[in-house]
Design a protein around this motif. Structure first.
Motif, mmCIF file in Angstrom:
data_model
loop_
_atom_site.group_PDB
_atom_site.id
_atom_site.type_symbol
_atom_site.label_atom_id
_atom_site.label_comp_id
_atom_site.label_asym_id
_atom_site.label_seq_id
_atom_site.Cartn_x
_atom_site.Cartn_y
_atom_site.Cartn_z
ATOM 1 N N GLY A 5 0.784 -1.224 0.000
ATOM 2 C CA GLY A 5 0.000 0.000 0.000
ATOM 3 C C GLY A 5 0.816 1.273 0.000
ATOM 4 O O GLY A 5 0.256 2.373 -0.056
ATOM 5 N N GLY A 6 2.150 1.175 0.100
ATOM 6 C CA GLY A 6 3.008 2.345 0.084
ATOM 7 C C GLY A 6 3.201 2.997 1.429
ATOM 8 O O GLY A 6 3.705 4.118 1.522
ATOM 9 N N LEU A 7 2.828 2.308 2.515
ATOM 10 C CA LEU A 7 2.918 2.878 3.852
ATOM 11 C C LEU A 7 4.187 2.472 4.595
ATOM 12 O O LEU A 7 4.439 2.961 5.692
ATOM 13 N N HIS A 8 4.957 1.550 4.028
ATOM 14 C CA HIS A 8 6.233 1.140 4.621
ATOM 15 C C HIS A 8 7.263 1.071 3.493
ATOM 16 O O HIS A 8 7.050 0.373 2.500
ATOM 17 N N GLN A 9 8.373 1.781 3.658
ATOM 18 C CA GLN A 9 9.311 1.949 2.554
ATOM 19 C C GLN A 9 10.631 1.215 2.722
ATOM 20 O O GLN A 9 11.402 1.113 1.761
ATOM 21 N N GLN A 10 10.914 0.719 3.922
ATOM 22 C CA GLN A 10 12.205 0.058 4.140
ATOM 23 C C GLN A 10 12.099 -1.391 3.669
ATOM 24 O O GLN A 10 11.868 -2.306 4.466
ATOM 25 N N LEU A 67 -1.431 5.182 -9.982
ATOM 26 C CA LEU A 67 -1.045 4.052 -9.138
ATOM 27 C C LEU A 67 -1.589 4.226 -7.712
ATOM 28 O O LEU A 67 -2.032 3.261 -7.079
ATOM 29 N N LEU A 68 -1.562 5.462 -7.220
ATOM 30 C CA LEU A 68 -2.122 5.725 -5.895
ATOM 31 C C LEU A 68 -3.613 5.401 -5.869
ATOM 32 O O LEU A 68 -4.127 4.857 -4.887
ATOM 33 N N ARG A 69 -4.285 5.737 -6.951
ATOM 34 C CA ARG A 69 -5.714 5.464 -7.045
ATOM 35 C C ARG A 69 -5.977 3.962 -7.167
ATOM 36 O O ARG A 69 -6.979 3.452 -6.658
ATOM 37 N N ALA A 70 -5.076 3.247 -7.825
ATOM 38 C CA ALA A 70 -5.298 1.826 -8.118
ATOM 39 C C ALA A 70 -5.236 0.957 -6.875
ATOM 40 O O ALA A 70 -5.857 -0.108 -6.824
ATOM 41 N N ILE A 71 -4.461 1.375 -5.846
ATOM 42 C CA ILE A 71 -4.304 0.580 -4.625
ATOM 43 C C ILE A 71 -4.874 1.367 -3.457
ATOM 44 O O ILE A 71 -4.347 2.414 -3.083
ATOM 45 N N GLN A 72 -5.952 0.864 -2.871
ATOM 46 C CA GLN A 72 -6.596 1.532 -1.745
ATOM 47 C C GLN A 72 -6.531 0.642 -0.503
ATOM 48 O O GLN A 72 -6.638 -0.576 -0.585
ATOM 49 N N TYR A 73 -6.396 1.286 0.670
ATOM 50 C CA TYR A 73 -6.134 0.595 1.935
ATOM 51 C C TYR A 73 -7.267 0.892 2.912
ATOM 52 O O TYR A 73 -7.647 2.042 3.124
ATOM 53 N N ALA A 107 -14.531 4.711 -3.628
ATOM 54 C CA ALA A 107 -14.735 5.963 -4.355
ATOM 55 C C ALA A 107 -13.641 6.206 -5.386
ATOM 56 O O ALA A 107 -13.879 6.833 -6.422
ATOM 57 N N ALA A 108 -12.448 5.713 -5.111
ATOM 58 C CA ALA A 108 -11.324 5.902 -6.039
ATOM 59 C C ALA A 108 -11.332 4.902 -7.185
ATOM 60 O O ALA A 108 -10.432 4.930 -8.032
ATOM 61 N N ALA A 109 -12.343 4.028 -7.223
ATOM 62 C CA ALA A 109 -12.427 2.977 -8.239
ATOM 63 C C ALA A 109 -11.108 2.202 -8.330
ATOM 64 O O ALA A 109 -10.474 2.131 -9.377
ATOM 65 N N PRO A 110 -10.677 1.601 -7.211
ATOM 66 C CA PRO A 110 -9.358 0.941 -7.194
ATOM 67 C C PRO A 110 -9.371 -0.372 -7.967
ATOM 68 O O PRO A 110 -10.421 -0.976 -8.198
#
Length: 602
Positions: free
Chosen positions: A405-410, A433-439, A510-513
């Motif tokens: 989801g992009g919330l952990h980068q290490q 890409l941000l829209r495609a993956i929703q958490y 809502a983001a149509a992921p």
């Protein structure tokens, strides 16, 4: 003379007949004559575990606290008795109650952090409990009891562990310390208020076994409060089911589970997921009625498929079903002739993935500082599929979800969506890409802005991604998650837990992921609300091309939503495959242990 020796029996009662006798307990709002709890009566013998079950708002915690002679601010205990060893706690002075609490009757809260002082070491807190209630005559006796307590709850008793602070313990260890404190002075009664909610199934199983062992070995009567009948069924000798402040059914555990006579009890059983077979979960339509003047008739009638006009207008009395089994229902004989929900079920085949590979995680490793918590993880999900990621707390499943989801980068390795390499951080990802993956997070209240109403919350992703911001899409989103458009003007604080979670799902939709990540989104919900949320996800999964990564610690819910499952242990995938194949015949000992610890009926 000790508080226990000073207990005086009620007139005409036998102090040896019951460890706890609650009689016609009645709790109202302090400033209004509105019932919160009414006509609650039950008995417990020494060493007996009594399960008190119901949805949020049913009044079970109010009863649990009344057993300690306590009512929350805004509530008053106006009638009834709570007798322990024949002594009515509700007639005791505040000074006497302080003496009895902890020594004769004790309490284990849902959140152990609320009973543990964060600034005191564990050993000091345990010794203080013993000293406060004059357990033993010298420190040496109290020290001996402390070491015995730690052994009883399967925790280390060395000085290094006893010198830790609460924040240095896991959630399960904190709960064990809270249980040790409750049983420290060998009380006659212990009240446990949902002590395993939010714990993974393995930790939960260990806590339940600890409670069972301590109740039996010390002949302590235990009242175990829960919303989950499957949890209580494996622990309690008898079960009482609460609805809208009244006991609607109580009896021996086997009779309640296999031959429930109240429609509400049956609906609770139907809402419990089964780890042994796939079936459609059935939630309970409607909601518990809000507090107000109690009207004649059955409070459950508006939600009951068996209700008739008389159920809504006539007084409903308690009736005997068997020697120790009673029910508060006019139509219990009709209900009893219907196939039992636990057996009936609704078998449903696994959903089919409808396309090529959408998500692929290859050789992923993730760390916190110098500590690697994920090791060479590889998983994939086909378009339209649902992969359940299962494991205990600390297994690394949320870290894996957060990396995707992009919330952990290490991290290192590869994450690809539709073949496209996904960067680790959100700032490096394109808007598409941000829209495609929703958490969707575990705690919807913590993820929804309390200052925004539902319309504003759902409009935000539409605005951010440049989508249609008219009123209609918001209404359509609410209808998609089975909420009325009238909810658009409400704030998170005005919603129930299940409604908040539906709004969180609608906001993600809502983001149509393309990929929806659900991180333990049902772990703290009532089983009836959980069933509704799982049914909603299953419907969305069937009706759209949505691809889902479902993170959970509970294998029972997996069959309800997923077609594939991956089991994570200590940061590594130990077993993966189709849900029905893997759960019917697990090969890895860790998966076998998870299944064994998952609560189920029979």
């Amino acid at each position: 003379m000790s508080a226990l020796e000073d207990l005086r029996p009620l007139s005409g009662s036998d102090p040896n007949s019951a460890a706890l006798h609650v009689s016609r307990l009645h709790v109202t709002l302090t400033r209004q004559p509105i019932d919160v709890v009414a006509e609650v009566s039950f008995r417990l013998g020494p060493g007996e575990v009594f399960g008190l079950v119901g949805e949020s708002g049913s009044g079970k915690t109010t009863v649990a606290l009344a057993i300690l002679g306590y009512a929350r601010p805004g509530l008053s205990i106006v009638d009834g008795s709570v007798a322990i060893c024949g002594e009515d706690l509700l007639a005791c002075s505040p000074k006497k109650l302080r003496e009895l609490r902890g020594k004769v009757v004790s309490y284990v809260p849902q959140d152990p952090s609320s009973s543990l002082n964060p600034s005191m070491r564990i050993g000091k807190q345990l010794m203080d409990v013993l000293s406060e209630h004059d357990f033993g005559s010298v420190d040496a006796e109290r020290r001996s009891r402390l070491l015995e307590m730690m052994r009883e709850v399967n925790l280390p008793s060395d000085q290094q562990f006893l010198s830790r602070y609460p924040h240095q313990l896991s959630g399960g260890q904190q709960q064990r310390v809270a249980i040790a404190m409750a049983f420290a002075c060998l009380p006659r009664v212990v009240v446990l208020d949902e002590p395993t909610t939010g714990l993974d199934v393995t930790t939960q199983a260990n806590v339940l076994e600890t409670v069972r062992h301590l109740a039996e070995s010390h002949r302590t009567a235990a009242v175990y409060v829960s919303h989950d009948l499957a949890v209580v069924a494996g622990l309690a000798n008898r079960i009482a089911v609460m609805y809208a402040g009244r006991l609607v059914e109580q009896g021996p555990t086997a009779e309640i589970i296999n031959a429930a006579s109240h429609p509400y009890t049956r609906r609770l059983i139907e809402a419990v997921p089964d780890p042994k077979r796939r079936r459609r979960l059935v939630g309970i339509p409607g909601h518990v009625a809000p507090l107000g003047p109690r009207v004649p008739g059955c409070s459950f009638a508006p939600r009951c498929e068996f209700a008739e006009d008389a159920c809504r207008t006539e007084t409903i009395s308690e009736e005997p079903v068997g020697p120790e089994h009673s029910v508060r229902c006019r139509r219990w004989k009709i209900v009893g002739t219907q196939p039992h929900g636990k057996v009936k079920g609704h078998v449903q085949g696994p959903p089919e993935a409808r396309g090529d590979e959408m998500l692929r995680v290859e050789g992923l490793a993730a760390s916190y500082g110098n500590t690697e918590v994920l090791h060479d993880v590889t998983i994939s999900i086909r378009k339209g599929g649902c992969l359940a990621l299962v494991g205990e707390s600390g297994s690394g499943k949320t870290t894996l979800a957060q990396v995707i989801g992009g919330l952990h980068q290490q991290a290192r390795g590869e994450v690809r969506l539709n073949g496209e390499l996904v960067p680790w951080g959100p700032h490096r990802r394109s808007p598409e890409l941000l829209r495609a993956i929703q958490y969707i997070f575990q705690n919807p209240y913590g993820s929804l802005n309390p200052r925004k109403n539902v319309h504003e919350l759902l409009e935000q992703p539409l605005k951010h991604f440049g989508l249609d911001r008219s009123q209609e899409p918001v209404s359509a989103l609410l209808e998609q998650v089975s909420l009325s458009p009238r909810y658009a003007g409400r704030y998170p604080s005005q919603l129930s837990g299940g409604e908040r979670q539906r709004v969180a799902i609608a906001r993600a939709l809502a983001a149509a992921p393309q990929l929806l990540i659900c991180d333990e989104i049902t772990s703290s919900l009532d089983v009836s609300v959980q069933a509704s949320i799982l049914a909603l996800l299953a419907r969305l999964h069937r009706e759209t091309s949505l691809t889902v990564l479902f993170v959970t610690h509970n294998l029972a819910v997996v069959r309800a939503v997923a077609d594939h499952v991956a089991v994570l242990n200590n940061g590594a995938i130990v077993e993966a495959g189709p849900v029905d194949v893997l759960l019917d015949d697990p090969k890895d000992p860790y998966t076998q242990a998870l299944l064994r610890d998952t609560p189920a009926f029979g």
